[in-house]
Write a protein that holds these residues in place. Structure first.
Motif, short mmCIF file in Angstrom:
data_model
loop_
_atom_site.label_atom_id
_atom_site.label_comp_id
_atom_site.label_asym_id
_atom_site.label_seq_id
_atom_site.Cartn_x
_atom_site.Cartn_y
_atom_site.Cartn_z
N CYS A 14 0.86 -1.23 -0.19
CA CYS A 14 -0.10 0.08 0.08
C CYS A 14 0.90 1.21 0.15
CB CYS A 14 -0.94 0.00 1.14
SG CYS A 14 -1.82 1.49 1.21
N HIS A 77 -8.70 -3.86 1.64
CA HIS A 77 -7.60 -2.81 2.50
C HIS A 77 -8.27 -1.68 2.88
CE1 HIS A 77 -4.11 -1.77 4.10
NE2 HIS A 77 -3.80 -0.63 3.22
N CYS A 81 -6.96 0.41 6.34
CA CYS A 81 -5.87 1.28 5.86
C CYS A 81 -6.02 2.48 6.49
CB CYS A 81 -5.70 1.63 4.45
SG CYS A 81 -4.45 2.76 3.90
ZN LIG Z 1 -2.86 1.25 3.39
#
Ligand SMILES: [Zn+2]
Length: 100
Positions: A14, A77, A81
């Motif tokens: 990410c 995610h 996140c």
């Molecule tokens: Zn992330």
């Protein structure tokens, strides 16, 4: 999905929080980052079943009653996140009320 079955091109980190993710394609054909480590929630519509089809990882939302207790599911995610509110576009993530 087995980690070994996930194409290397679909694995990424990410860019916001550096977590390992898998880029998947939703039923609507939209890109969706998913936590690479398996583990779903019993109480969210973000439980995703991943399948690899023709080198593309596809993600499908499972209904809560199908997802409960299933340890092979992955979580979007966007759920974890810490930066998701910054970079997530609402149009990329629509909850699906009827499972496929
Ligand atoms: Zn992330």
């Amino acid at each position: 999905v087995n980690d070994a079955d996930v194409p290397a091109a679909s694995k990424a980190l990410c860019q916001s929080c550096n977590a390992p993710i898998i880029w998947t394609v939703t039923a609507a054909g939209k890109p969706m980052p998913v936590d690479r480590a398996p583990g779903g929630h019993g109480d969210t519509a973000a439980n995703l079943k991943l399948t690899v089809v023709g080198g593309v990882v596809r993600s499908r939302v499972l209904a809560a009653h199908l997802a409960f207790g299933n340890t092979s599911l992955h979580l979007s995610h966007f759920v974890r996140c810490p930066q998701s509110k910054v970079w997530r576009k609402p149009s990329q993530y629509k909850r699906r009320s009827t499972p496929r």
